[in-house]
Design a protein around this motif. Sequence first.
Motif, PDB file in Angstrom:
ATOM      1  N   MET A 250     -34.196  70.556 -29.666  1.00  0.00           N
ATOM      2  CA  MET A 250     -33.459  71.464 -28.829  1.00  0.00           C
ATOM      3  C   MET A 250     -33.903  72.891 -29.155  1.00  0.00           C
ATOM      4  O   MET A 250     -34.111  73.241 -30.303  1.00  0.00           O
ATOM      5  CB  MET A 250     -31.954  71.315 -29.077  1.00  0.00           C
ATOM      6  N   THR A 251     -34.045  73.722 -28.144  1.00  0.00           N
ATOM      7  CA  THR A 251     -34.466  75.101 -28.318  1.00  0.00           C
ATOM      8  C   THR A 251     -33.350  75.924 -28.954  1.00  0.00           C
ATOM      9  O   THR A 251     -32.194  75.811 -28.578  1.00  0.00           O
ATOM     10  CB  THR A 251     -34.809  75.727 -26.946  1.00  0.00           C
ATOM     11  N   VAL A 252     -33.706  76.770 -29.901  1.00  0.00           N
ATOM     12  CA  VAL A 252     -32.724  77.648 -30.535  1.00  0.00           C
ATOM     13  C   VAL A 252     -32.617  78.921 -29.698  1.00  0.00           C
ATOM     14  O   VAL A 252     -33.613  79.571 -29.402  1.00  0.00           O
ATOM     15  CB  VAL A 252     -33.151  77.987 -31.986  1.00  0.00           C
ATOM     16  N   ARG A 253     -31.387  79.233 -29.302  1.00  0.00           N
ATOM     17  CA  ARG A 253     -31.131  80.433 -28.500  1.00  0.00           C
ATOM     18  C   ARG A 253     -30.093  81.282 -29.200  1.00  0.00           C
ATOM     19  O   ARG A 253     -29.288  80.787 -29.970  1.00  0.00           O
ATOM     20  CB  ARG A 253     -30.612  80.054 -27.122  1.00  0.00           C
ATOM     21  N   GLN A 254     -30.085  82.557 -28.886  1.00  0.00           N
ATOM     22  CA  GLN A 254     -29.036  83.437 -29.385  1.00  0.00           C
ATOM     23  C   GLN A 254     -27.711  83.000 -28.790  1.00  0.00           C
ATOM     24  O   GLN A 254     -27.644  82.651 -27.609  1.00  0.00           O
ATOM     25  CB  GLN A 254     -29.327  84.889 -28.976  1.00  0.00           C
ATOM     26  N   PRO A 255     -26.634  83.020 -29.564  1.00  0.00           N
ATOM     27  CA  PRO A 255     -25.332  82.655 -28.997  1.00  0.00           C
ATOM     28  C   PRO A 255     -24.891  83.690 -27.966  1.00  0.00           C
ATOM     29  O   PRO A 255     -25.289  84.853 -28.026  1.00  0.00           O
ATOM     30  CB  PRO A 255     -24.393  82.643 -30.200  1.00  0.00           C
ATOM     31  N   LEU A 256     -24.091  83.234 -27.025  1.00  0.00           N
ATOM     32  CA  LEU A 256     -23.543  84.152 -26.029  1.00  0.00           C
ATOM     33  C   LEU A 256     -22.471  85.013 -26.695  1.00  0.00           C
ATOM     34  O   LEU A 256     -21.643  84.500 -27.439  1.00  0.00           O
ATOM     35  CB  LEU A 256     -22.924  83.368 -24.871  1.00  0.00           C
ATOM     36  N   PRO A 257     -22.480  86.309 -26.437  1.00  0.00           N
ATOM     37  CA  PRO A 257     -21.471  87.167 -27.061  1.00  0.00           C
ATOM     38  C   PRO A 257     -20.085  86.923 -26.466  1.00  0.00           C
ATOM     39  O   PRO A 257     -19.945  86.755 -25.251  1.00  0.00           O
ATOM     40  CB  PRO A 257     -21.957  88.584 -26.747  1.00  0.00           C
ATOM     41  N   PRO A 258     -19.052  86.890 -27.308  1.00  0.00           N
ATOM     42  CA  PRO A 258     -17.704  86.624 -26.799  1.00  0.00           C
ATOM     43  C   PRO A 258     -17.203  87.705 -25.862  1.00  0.00           C
ATOM     44  O   PRO A 258     -16.323  87.470 -25.044  1.00  0.00           O
ATOM     45  CB  PRO A 258     -16.838  86.534 -28.055  1.00  0.00           C
TER      46      PRO A 258
END
Length: 129
Positions: free
Chosen positions: A1-9
């Motif tokens: 699975m590709t590592v992505r930056q988390p979405l900001p809350p």
Amino acid sequence: MTVRQPLPPDLFEELCPSSLVPFRFGDKWSALVVRCLEGGPRRFSELRVPLHRVTPKVLTQTLRGLERSGLVSRTAHADPASGVEYALTPLGRSLLEPMRVVYGWVAEHWEELLDAQERYDAPQLRSPA
């Protein structure tokens, strides 16, 4: 699975420009879901972070509607740890540029839109219908 930056809350705070768009892409939440998927596939739990004001039921309905319209794809992975991911289809990606134009317009007219909403919502200024 590709590592992505988390979405900001805080991607869609209450006074987010997207909340001032005077029309909707499909429904209240569809444009926000499309925006969340712009950077690549996301799991339901990832979408819930910036979309914390959306109930899980409504988010599910929104995702199904976007899938039905051909804008989002749903992939259930064989590995339970990977779960289900949602991604924009090429048709969904084609919405990104028009949405950028609309959000640019909102940013340009931010103050006017807020002023108009405040005038409309002020009870002493409203006459009975």
